[in-house]
Design an enzyme around this catalytic site. Structure first.
Site, mmCIF file in Angstrom:
data_model
loop_
_atom_site.group_PDB
_atom_site.id
_atom_site.type_symbol
_atom_site.label_atom_id
_atom_site.label_comp_id
_atom_site.label_asym_id
_atom_site.label_seq_id
_atom_site.Cartn_x
_atom_site.Cartn_y
_atom_site.Cartn_z
ATOM 1 N N TYR A 101 0.851 -1.189 0.000
ATOM 2 C CA TYR A 101 0.000 0.000 0.000
ATOM 3 C C TYR A 101 0.886 1.237 0.000
ATOM 4 C CZ TYR A 101 -3.158 3.697 1.402
ATOM 5 O OH TYR A 101 -3.879 4.877 1.426
ATOM 6 N N GLU A 189 -3.643 7.474 -4.012
ATOM 7 C CA GLU A 189 -3.395 6.162 -3.419
ATOM 8 C C GLU A 189 -3.124 5.105 -4.488
ATOM 9 O OE1 GLU A 189 -6.096 4.694 -0.037
ATOM 10 O OE2 GLU A 189 -6.817 3.578 -1.764
#
Ligand code: GDP
Ligand code: MN
Length: 378
Positions: A101, A189
């Protein structure tokens, strides 16, 4: 404003982030053509503005172009968390060795952006934060200095990224920050950022949330807006130039000023109620705007009482009162209304509403309590 995965990834790619070379289809035939051009296995991905598409069945692997066509026709007919799928992204399928992530968001408390990284990628970062908080690394980015080399190395070593990938990782981290800054995003993101079968890093999913207040600086991005993004009521509010956000509660709130609107919501909560929305009608709102606001609030079926809290300054209480009367002609008000008007022209405002069927209050505490009671009784 949220951008789709394919839009976000293309913006990342402009800043040097490696992404799969796919394309977007609106029909199964287009999906097939794209898959044929790619050759081999592809992934068919619904383009809707919610997370967790994978779990919802909106991300599927296809072995060949024929299967891609068939999966596309299936996914293009889906509804994911209430949103219709109108586009699918066809990307070459990647072999996934590891999911990371990597994201940037605003840390309001710190007054600067923060880069967040975790070796536990692929799942929602909120989930990781709840179950495995130690697996989340953070580096605050001073906007004057930008993202520093040592910070990138901290993250890379913190997730035990193999040394030979640190250079690639640095390029991606910098590209993500450049995109975040360049689009005035509140969130950028990559989840997952994968280590693929060839041992390279690749951004397989992308997400950008832009700051609506900065949209005027980005007409090119504004043009990418998906009209399905917002609830119908939020769209109407935008057109009426009202700041409106729908929430889960049952007390509709019509307030002037963002700070007062937040304070009103807090007090509703304090007295055991739950606001159905945030709404700021803005300074100097005339009757038209008030009427539009009331119509939008009342279109929410969860609303069991309406709390109107106006602190007259530039906004005049008699204008608001006229707006309320105007709105009552246009929409059927079938929930109790609690009104608190103070400030500029409050006597005139109250006089206008004297004959209307509504509950009045002088203090905010009184108004909130009456609204909570009215919602419970309704
Ligand atoms: P999200 O569920 O909306 O976050 O959509 P993602 O794009 O992140 O996809 C969800 C999951 O599908 C990923 O975490 C991967 O595990 C898987 N996935 C996505 N693309 C590929 C791919 O090209 N190959 C493989 N094997 N899995 C993929
Ligand atoms: Mn994802």
């Amino acid at each position: 404003m949220k951008l789709h995965e394919y839009q976000s990834k293309r913006l990342f790619a402009k800043n040097g982030v490696p992404i799969p070379e796919g394309d977007v289809a609106e029909t199964p035939e287009q999906a097939r053509a794209i898959a044929e051009k790619i050759g081999g296995r592809v992934v068919v991905k619904s383009q809707v503005l919610v997370g967790g598409r994978g779990k919802a069945g909106g991300v599927k692997l296809a072995n060949d172009a024929a299967e891609a066509e068939q999966l596309a026709s299936q996914i293009l007919g889906m509804d994911i968390k209430g949103l219709p799928v109108r586009k699918v992204l066809i990307d070459p399928a990647s072999v996934i060795e590891h999911e990371i992530y990597l994201g940037i968001t605003n840390d309001r408390a710190a007054g600067m952006p923060v880069m967040i990284c975790s070796a536990a990628g692929g799942v929602d970062i909120e989930e990781v934060a709840a179950t495995d908080p130690d697996k989340i690394l953070r580096e605050h980015i001073d906007p004057v200095f930008g993202l520093r080399g040592y910070q990138i190395r901290n993250l890379a070593s913190g997730i035990d990224l193999p040394r030979e990938l640190w250079r690639q990782f640095g390029k991606i981290a910098n590209g993500l920050y450049a995109t975040y800054k360049g689009t005035d995003a509140t969130l950028a993101e990559i989840n997952p950022l994968i280590i693929d079968g060839d041992g390279n890093l690749l951004a397989v999913d992308g997400k950008i949330d832009m700051d609506d207040n900065a949209l005027f600086r980005h007409p090119d991005l504004e043009a990418m807006r998906d009209p399905d993004e917002d609830a119908e009521s939020e769209k109407e509010a935008r057109e009426a130039d009202l700041a409106y956000i729908q929430l889960d509660g049952n007390i509709g709130c019509m307030v002037n000023g963002a700070g007062l609107a937040m304070g009103t919501m807090d007090i509703v909560n304090f007295f055991g109620g739950s606001p159905a929305n945030f709404l700021d009608i803005g300074g100097g709102a005339g009757p038209d705007k008030v009427a539009a606001a009331m119509k939008i609030i009342l279109s929410d079926e969860n609303v069991k009482a309406l709390l109107i809290n106006i602190f007259g300054g530039i906004t005049r209480c008699d204008d608001v009162a006229n707006g309320i009367l105007e709105a009552m002609k246009m929409v059927e008000v079938n929930v109790p209304m609690v009104v608190r008007l103070v400030g500029t022209n409050e006597e005139e405002g109250r006089a206008l509403l004297a004959d209307a069927d509504m509950i009045t209050a002088t203090s905010l505490a009184e108004a909130a309590q009456k609204a909570v009671a009215a919602a419970a009784g309704a």
